[in-house]
Write a protein that holds these residues in place. Structure first.
Motif, mmCIF file in Angstrom:
data_model
loop_
_atom_site.group_PDB
_atom_site.id
_atom_site.type_symbol
_atom_site.label_atom_id
_atom_site.label_comp_id
_atom_site.label_asym_id
_atom_site.label_seq_id
_atom_site.Cartn_x
_atom_site.Cartn_y
_atom_site.Cartn_z
ATOM 1 N N GLN A 73 5.515 3.457 68.840
ATOM 2 C CA GLN A 73 6.930 3.563 68.068
ATOM 3 C C GLN A 73 5.926 4.980 67.069
ATOM 4 O O GLN A 73 6.160 6.012 66.674
ATOM 5 C CB GLN A 73 7.652 2.934 68.007
ATOM 6 C CG GLN A 73 8.352 2.290 68.491
ATOM 7 C CD GLN A 73 9.566 1.516 67.910
ATOM 8 O OE1 GLN A 73 9.845 0.543 67.397
ATOM 9 N NE2 GLN A 73 10.112 1.055 69.646
ATOM 10 N N GLN A 74 5.217 3.999 66.093
ATOM 11 C CA GLN A 74 4.411 4.951 65.144
ATOM 12 C C GLN A 74 4.230 5.911 65.761
ATOM 13 O O GLN A 74 3.637 7.128 64.788
ATOM 14 C CB GLN A 74 3.964 3.683 64.393
ATOM 15 C CG GLN A 74 4.681 3.370 63.777
ATOM 16 C CD GLN A 74 3.653 2.543 62.432
ATOM 17 O OE1 GLN A 74 2.613 2.111 62.622
ATOM 18 N NE2 GLN A 74 4.044 2.047 62.048
ATOM 19 N N ALA A 75 3.063 6.106 66.328
ATOM 20 C CA ALA A 75 2.459 6.845 67.434
ATOM 21 C C ALA A 75 3.305 7.690 67.986
ATOM 22 O O ALA A 75 2.865 9.413 67.653
ATOM 23 C CB ALA A 75 2.152 7.096 68.664
ATOM 24 N N ASP A 76 4.042 8.136 68.159
ATOM 25 C CA ASP A 76 4.928 8.892 69.511
ATOM 26 C C ASP A 76 6.294 9.333 68.306
ATOM 27 O O ASP A 76 5.558 11.092 67.535
ATOM 28 C CB ASP A 76 6.390 8.117 69.500
ATOM 29 C CG ASP A 76 5.498 7.211 70.997
ATOM 30 O OD1 ASP A 76 4.607 7.829 71.418
ATOM 31 O OD2 ASP A 76 5.896 6.933 71.625
ATOM 32 N N ASP A 81 6.763 14.027 64.513
ATOM 33 C CA ASP A 81 6.599 14.698 63.267
ATOM 34 C C ASP A 81 5.710 15.606 63.384
ATOM 35 O O ASP A 81 6.030 17.150 62.721
ATOM 36 C CB ASP A 81 6.348 14.022 62.819
ATOM 37 C CG ASP A 81 7.649 12.408 61.881
ATOM 38 O OD1 ASP A 81 9.008 13.405 62.746
ATOM 39 O OD2 ASP A 81 7.134 11.678 61.290
ATOM 40 N N ALA A 82 4.874 15.899 63.860
ATOM 41 C CA ALA A 82 3.049 16.971 63.811
ATOM 42 C C ALA A 82 3.567 18.238 64.681
ATOM 43 O O ALA A 82 3.715 19.089 64.047
ATOM 44 C CB ALA A 82 1.804 16.459 63.916
ATOM 45 N N GLN A 83 4.063 17.419 65.626
ATOM 46 C CA GLN A 83 4.628 18.653 66.585
ATOM 47 C C GLN A 83 6.113 19.430 65.779
ATOM 48 O O GLN A 83 5.999 20.886 66.242
ATOM 49 C CB GLN A 83 5.235 18.071 68.075
ATOM 50 C CG GLN A 83 4.407 17.486 68.567
ATOM 51 C CD GLN A 83 4.425 17.590 69.956
ATOM 52 O OE1 GLN A 83 5.258 16.453 70.307
ATOM 53 N NE2 GLN A 83 3.061 17.085 70.754
ATOM 54 N N GLN A 84 6.888 19.151 65.277
ATOM 55 C CA GLN A 84 7.801 19.846 64.630
ATOM 56 C C GLN A 84 7.321 20.164 63.147
ATOM 57 O O GLN A 84 8.041 21.093 63.285
ATOM 58 C CB GLN A 84 9.175 18.419 63.948
ATOM 59 C CG GLN A 84 9.675 19.433 63.739
ATOM 60 C CD GLN A 84 11.526 18.262 63.185
ATOM 61 O OE1 GLN A 84 10.711 17.214 63.495
ATOM 62 N NE2 GLN A 84 12.729 18.873 63.276
ATOM 63 N N GLN A 85 6.611 19.766 62.774
ATOM 64 C CA GLN A 85 6.224 20.379 61.658
ATOM 65 C C GLN A 85 4.976 21.815 62.097
ATOM 66 O O GLN A 85 5.503 22.481 61.609
ATOM 67 C CB GLN A 85 5.214 19.997 60.903
ATOM 68 C CG GLN A 85 5.617 18.495 59.747
ATOM 69 C CD GLN A 85 4.786 17.810 59.011
ATOM 70 O OE1 GLN A 85 3.818 17.348 59.033
ATOM 71 N NE2 GLN A 85 5.668 16.823 58.846
ATOM 72 N N ALA A 86 4.977 21.657 62.977
ATOM 73 C CA ALA A 86 3.268 22.452 63.596
ATOM 74 C C ALA A 86 4.464 24.029 64.098
ATOM 75 O O ALA A 86 4.380 25.051 64.669
ATOM 76 C CB ALA A 86 3.094 22.105 64.793
ATOM 77 N N LEU A 98 -4.330 24.228 64.844
ATOM 78 C CA LEU A 98 -4.918 23.061 64.444
ATOM 79 C C LEU A 98 -3.754 22.310 64.158
ATOM 80 O O LEU A 98 -4.048 20.951 64.283
ATOM 81 C CB LEU A 98 -4.686 23.727 62.503
ATOM 82 C CG LEU A 98 -6.026 24.419 62.482
ATOM 83 C CD1 LEU A 98 -5.567 25.340 61.033
ATOM 84 C CD2 LEU A 98 -7.526 23.906 63.012
ATOM 85 N N ALA A 99 -2.479 22.595 63.831
ATOM 86 C CA ALA A 99 -1.636 21.453 64.427
ATOM 87 C C ALA A 99 -1.335 20.261 65.581
ATOM 88 O O ALA A 99 -1.415 19.900 65.253
ATOM 89 C CB ALA A 99 0.183 21.539 64.335
ATOM 90 N N ASP A 105 -5.853 14.803 67.492
ATOM 91 C CA ASP A 105 -6.540 13.108 66.887
ATOM 92 C C ASP A 105 -5.288 11.825 66.141
ATOM 93 O O ASP A 105 -5.876 10.996 66.355
ATOM 94 C CB ASP A 105 -6.658 13.926 65.233
ATOM 95 C CG ASP A 105 -8.036 15.218 65.405
ATOM 96 O OD1 ASP A 105 -7.923 16.286 65.043
ATOM 97 O OD2 ASP A 105 -8.547 15.783 66.567
ATOM 98 N N ILE A 106 -3.860 12.441 65.695
ATOM 99 C CA ILE A 106 -3.627 11.923 65.080
ATOM 100 C C ILE A 106 -2.907 10.809 66.094
ATOM 101 O O ILE A 106 -2.824 9.569 66.270
ATOM 102 C CB ILE A 106 -2.303 11.825 64.932
ATOM 103 C CG1 ILE A 106 -2.448 12.452 62.940
ATOM 104 C CG2 ILE A 106 -0.892 10.338 64.690
ATOM 105 C CD1 ILE A 106 -1.277 13.347 63.104
ATOM 106 N N ARG A 107 -2.580 11.444 67.727
ATOM 107 C CA ARG A 107 -2.698 10.934 69.233
ATOM 108 C C ARG A 107 -3.133 9.815 69.987
ATOM 109 O O ARG A 107 -3.492 8.688 69.825
ATOM 110 C CB ARG A 107 -1.945 11.362 70.178
ATOM 111 C CG ARG A 107 -2.148 10.631 70.999
ATOM 112 C CD ARG A 107 -1.017 11.162 72.354
ATOM 113 N NE ARG A 107 -1.951 12.174 72.393
ATOM 114 C CZ ARG A 107 -2.396 13.588 72.961
ATOM 115 N NH1 ARG A 107 -1.012 14.164 72.524
ATOM 116 N NH2 ARG A 107 -3.146 14.221 73.179
ATOM 117 N N ASP A 108 -5.326 9.938 69.657
ATOM 118 C CA ASP A 108 -5.978 9.460 69.510
ATOM 119 C C ASP A 108 -5.954 8.365 69.503
ATOM 120 O O ASP A 108 -6.685 7.068 69.208
ATOM 121 C CB ASP A 108 -7.043 10.387 69.731
ATOM 122 C CG ASP A 108 -7.445 11.415 70.850
ATOM 123 O OD1 ASP A 108 -7.514 12.766 70.513
ATOM 124 O OD2 ASP A 108 -6.615 11.696 71.563
ATOM 125 N N ALA A 109 -6.113 8.425 67.145
ATOM 126 C CA ALA A 109 -5.917 7.224 66.365
ATOM 127 C C ALA A 109 -5.332 5.957 66.947
ATOM 128 O O ALA A 109 -6.075 5.498 67.251
ATOM 129 C CB ALA A 109 -6.035 8.214 64.768
#
Length: 163
Positions: A73-76, A81-86, A98-99, A105-109
């Motif tokens: 859930q946190q990853a999603d 959030d990253a996609q929305q900000q992008a 870059l976004a 990177d965040i998803r992979d992590a």
């Protein structure tokens, strides 16, 4: 109490009872007189402890699943959030790229975190189940030894009564 400790304590009680029991007359120290009620009570306590051990293992598995679900859930959420900000910031192709890279990177992590967490949880559960299995084997050996002792005593008595 750690998983399996109660079982270990009960097995230790059985060993104490047998080691402190009086030797039978002429038994050479191998045959001993024990209070069968006391032995049976400890065996009953051991039987009662099994469901607790299994419940603990199930609880650990449930906690593992909850941790993994929370991590997903946190990853999603982080990805969303990253996609929305992008998208908000993305007027420029480079910013979008870059976004997206950051989101990947965040998803992979997050996926690596999930794999690591699952692996560690499974290792932990495996250790608990292995410990439980060892305890069960030890208990079976103890019960077999006690039964053999009782059988030997019963056999010794019937042999003495033949006149």
């Amino acid at each position: 109490m750690q998983p399996g400790e109660e079982l270990e304590n009960l097995v230790a009680e059985l060993e104490d009872i047998v080691s402190q029991a009086k030797s039978t007359f002429g038994g050479g120290g191998q045959k001993k007189i024990v209070d069968s009620e006391e032995i049976y009570q400890i065996i009953d306590d051991i039987k009662d402890t099994f469901p607790e051990e299994f419940a603990t293992a199930r609880r650990i598995l449930k906690e593992q699943d909850e941790i993994l679900a929370h991590a997903q859930q946190q990853a999603d959420s982080i990805i969303a959030d990253a996609q929305q900000q992008a998208m908000i910031l993305a007027g420029d192709q480079e910013v979008v790229r870059l976004a997206q890279q950051k989101a990947d990177d965040i998803r992979d992590a997050a996926q690596q975190y999930e794999r690591d967490t699952r692996y560690n949880a499974e290792e932990y559960v495996e250790e608990i189940l292995e410990h439980l299995e060892d305890n069960l084997k030890s208990i079976v050996v103890q019960v077999t030894r006690c039964r053999q002792t009782l059988t030997d005593k019963a056999g010794g008595r019937s042999g003495q009564q033949s006149w």
